[in-house]
Design a protein around this motif. Structure first.
Motif, mmCIF file in Angstrom:
data_model
loop_
_atom_site.group_PDB
_atom_site.id
_atom_site.type_symbol
_atom_site.label_atom_id
_atom_site.label_comp_id
_atom_site.label_asym_id
_atom_site.label_seq_id
_atom_site.Cartn_x
_atom_site.Cartn_y
_atom_site.Cartn_z
ATOM 1 N N LYS A 1 7.559 66.354 130.124
ATOM 2 C CA LYS A 1 7.341 67.109 131.362
ATOM 3 C C LYS A 1 5.857 67.388 131.535
ATOM 4 C CE LYS A 1 8.629 71.222 133.964
ATOM 5 N NZ LYS A 1 9.548 72.355 134.067
ATOM 6 N N ASP A 2 5.394 67.304 132.779
ATOM 7 C CA ASP A 2 4.043 67.710 133.143
ATOM 8 C C ASP A 2 4.124 69.086 133.791
ATOM 9 O OD1 ASP A 2 2.920 65.315 132.269
ATOM 10 O OD2 ASP A 2 3.086 64.376 134.239
ATOM 11 N N PHE A 3 3.485 70.064 133.164
ATOM 12 C CA PHE A 3 3.392 71.411 133.711
ATOM 13 C C PHE A 3 2.066 71.508 134.459
ATOM 14 C CE2 PHE A 3 6.233 71.892 130.127
ATOM 15 C CZ PHE A 3 7.181 72.799 130.567
ATOM 16 N N LEU A 4 2.102 71.947 135.715
ATOM 17 C CA LEU A 4 0.893 72.077 136.517
ATOM 18 C C LEU A 4 0.503 73.545 136.641
ATOM 19 C CD1 LEU A 4 1.700 69.538 139.346
ATOM 20 C CD2 LEU A 4 0.254 69.195 137.336
ATOM 21 N N PHE A 5 -0.794 73.804 136.465
ATOM 22 C CA PHE A 5 -1.323 75.162 136.535
ATOM 23 C C PHE A 5 -2.488 75.217 137.510
ATOM 24 C CE2 PHE A 5 0.670 74.594 132.418
ATOM 25 C CZ PHE A 5 1.550 75.664 132.399
ATOM 26 N N LYS A 6 -2.940 76.426 137.784
ATOM 27 C CA LYS A 6 -4.023 76.637 138.744
ATOM 28 C C LYS A 6 -5.329 75.992 138.283
ATOM 29 C CE LYS A 6 -5.702 80.755 139.086
ATOM 30 N NZ LYS A 6 -5.885 82.188 139.319
ATOM 31 N N ASP A 7 -5.589 76.090 136.974
ATOM 32 C CA ASP A 7 -6.867 75.585 136.454
ATOM 33 C C ASP A 7 -6.771 75.371 134.947
ATOM 34 O OD1 ASP A 7 -6.944 78.176 135.379
ATOM 35 O OD2 ASP A 7 -8.312 78.906 136.913
ATOM 36 N N PHE A 8 -7.873 74.930 134.355
ATOM 37 C CA PHE A 8 -7.921 74.647 132.924
ATOM 38 C C PHE A 8 -7.636 75.888 132.093
ATOM 39 C CE2 PHE A 8 -10.354 74.182 128.934
ATOM 40 C CZ PHE A 8 -9.732 73.041 128.430
ATOM 41 N N SER A 9 -8.154 77.018 132.512
ATOM 42 C CA SER A 9 -7.950 78.264 131.781
ATOM 43 C C SER A 9 -6.463 78.587 131.639
ATOM 44 C CB SER A 9 -8.679 79.409 132.493
ATOM 45 O OG SER A 9 -8.428 80.632 131.847
ATOM 46 N N ASN A 10 -5.714 78.419 132.711
ATOM 47 C CA ASN A 10 -4.282 78.680 132.650
ATOM 48 C C ASN A 10 -3.545 77.646 131.806
ATOM 49 O OD1 ASN A 10 -3.525 81.132 134.166
ATOM 50 N ND2 ASN A 10 -4.642 80.103 135.803
ATOM 51 N N SER A 11 -4.016 76.423 131.798
ATOM 52 C CA SER A 11 -3.425 75.404 130.931
ATOM 53 C C SER A 11 -3.568 75.812 129.469
ATOM 54 C CB SER A 11 -4.113 74.046 131.148
ATOM 55 O OG SER A 11 -3.852 73.550 132.429
ATOM 56 N N VAL A 12 -4.748 76.275 129.104
ATOM 57 C CA VAL A 12 -4.994 76.704 127.722
ATOM 58 C C VAL A 12 -4.179 77.955 127.395
ATOM 59 C CG1 VAL A 12 -6.754 77.547 126.123
ATOM 60 C CG2 VAL A 12 -7.258 75.613 127.634
ATOM 61 N N LYS A 13 -4.101 78.896 128.324
ATOM 62 C CA LYS A 13 -3.290 80.109 128.101
ATOM 63 C C LYS A 13 -1.830 79.744 127.848
ATOM 64 C CE LYS A 13 -6.196 83.228 130.753
ATOM 65 N NZ LYS A 13 -6.359 83.957 132.014
ATOM 66 N N PHE A 14 -1.325 78.788 128.612
ATOM 67 C CA PHE A 14 0.044 78.331 128.405
ATOM 68 C C PHE A 14 0.227 77.815 126.982
ATOM 69 C CE2 PHE A 14 3.050 74.670 128.645
ATOM 70 C CZ PHE A 14 4.213 75.378 128.868
ATOM 71 N N LEU A 15 -0.711 77.005 126.537
ATOM 72 C CA LEU A 15 -0.594 76.454 125.188
ATOM 73 C C LEU A 15 -0.662 77.532 124.109
ATOM 74 C CD1 LEU A 15 -2.508 73.062 125.197
ATOM 75 C CD2 LEU A 15 -0.055 73.511 125.080
ATOM 76 N N THR A 16 -1.459 78.562 124.330
ATOM 77 C CA THR A 16 -1.517 79.633 123.329
ATOM 78 C C THR A 16 -0.187 80.385 123.275
ATOM 79 O OG1 THR A 16 -2.479 81.265 124.843
ATOM 80 C CG2 THR A 16 -4.018 79.929 123.539
ATOM 81 N N MET A 17 0.559 80.372 124.371
ATOM 82 C CA MET A 17 1.875 81.004 124.384
ATOM 83 C C MET A 17 2.943 80.079 123.778
ATOM 84 S SD MET A 17 1.648 82.725 128.151
ATOM 85 C CE MET A 17 3.237 83.512 128.099
ATOM 86 N N VAL A 18 2.728 78.788 123.862
ATOM 87 C CA VAL A 18 3.664 77.814 123.289
ATOM 88 C C VAL A 18 3.647 77.886 121.761
ATOM 89 C CG1 VAL A 18 4.053 75.325 122.950
ATOM 90 C CG2 VAL A 18 3.599 76.224 125.249
ATOM 91 N N GLN A 19 2.489 78.066 121.197
ATOM 92 C CA GLN A 19 2.329 77.997 119.739
ATOM 93 C C GLN A 19 3.269 78.927 118.964
ATOM 94 O OE1 GLN A 19 -0.048 80.393 117.788
ATOM 95 N NE2 GLN A 19 0.917 79.487 115.999
ATOM 96 N N PRO A 20 3.353 80.229 119.288
ATOM 97 C CA PRO A 20 4.263 81.071 118.504
ATOM 98 C C PRO A 20 5.741 80.727 118.719
ATOM 99 C CG PRO A 20 3.173 82.370 120.214
ATOM 100 C CD PRO A 20 2.552 81.018 120.230
ATOM 101 N N VAL A 21 6.087 80.261 119.906
ATOM 102 C CA VAL A 21 7.472 79.858 120.168
ATOM 103 C C VAL A 21 7.812 78.632 119.323
ATOM 104 C CG1 VAL A 21 9.062 78.969 121.920
ATOM 105 C CG2 VAL A 21 7.503 80.848 122.483
ATOM 106 N N ALA A 22 6.918 77.662 119.318
ATOM 107 C CA ALA A 22 7.130 76.457 118.508
ATOM 108 C C ALA A 22 7.201 76.808 117.024
ATOM 109 C CB ALA A 22 6.018 75.444 118.784
ATOM 110 N N ASP A 23 6.324 77.692 116.589
ATOM 111 C CA ASP A 23 6.348 78.116 115.186
ATOM 112 C C ASP A 23 7.663 78.796 114.832
ATOM 113 O OD1 ASP A 23 3.822 77.104 114.693
ATOM 114 O OD2 ASP A 23 2.817 79.059 114.727
ATOM 115 N N SER A 24 8.176 79.625 115.742
ATOM 116 C CA SER A 24 9.417 80.352 115.454
ATOM 117 C C SER A 24 10.603 79.394 115.295
ATOM 118 C CB SER A 24 9.715 81.380 116.547
ATOM 119 O OG SER A 24 10.156 80.760 117.733
ATOM 120 N N LEU A 25 10.552 78.254 115.971
ATOM 121 C CA LEU A 25 11.608 77.246 115.859
ATOM 122 C C LEU A 25 11.295 76.208 114.780
ATOM 123 C CD1 LEU A 25 12.300 76.541 119.650
ATOM 124 C CD2 LEU A 25 13.688 77.895 118.079
#
Length: 97
Positions: free
Chosen positions: A28-52
């Motif tokens: 899936k391609d997730f689209l965001f407003k800008d690069f900053s939001n893309s990076v913020k999304f990834l920082t939120m993905v990391q703990p979820v991925a770690d928990s699984l």
């Protein structure tokens, strides 16, 4: 963990918005407003991925984050990939774009 058959993958895709099945992966391609939001999304993905204990392949293209999910040990898509896809969709809802 057991690799899903094509029928189960297609059924799962009906529950997932914007995900595709390509080369034994969910993509899936997730689209965001800008690069900053893309990076913020990834920082939120990391703990979820770690928990699984299940980590996606990701690539950032400025305002687009491509996520690829597969269970390497099983050689394809499993329930764990579908579960993570659903969680990533929930995270993406936190962003306006």
């Amino acid at each position: 963990m057991v690799k899903l058959n094509l029928k189960d993958i297609e059924s799962s895709l009906n529950e997932l918005k914007g995900w595709k099945f390509e080369n034994d992966t969910l993509v899936k391609d997730f689209l965001f407003k800008d690069f900053s939001n893309s990076v913020k999304f990834l920082t939120m993905v990391q703990p979820v991925a770690d928990s699984l204990d299940h980590h996606p392949d990701v690539c950032i293209f400025y305002n687009k984050v491509r996520v690829t999910l597969t269970t390497h040990d099983e050689g394809g898509v499993t329930d764990l990939d579908v579960k993570l896809a659903k969680k990533l969709d929930e995270l993406a809802k936190l962003f306006e774009y």
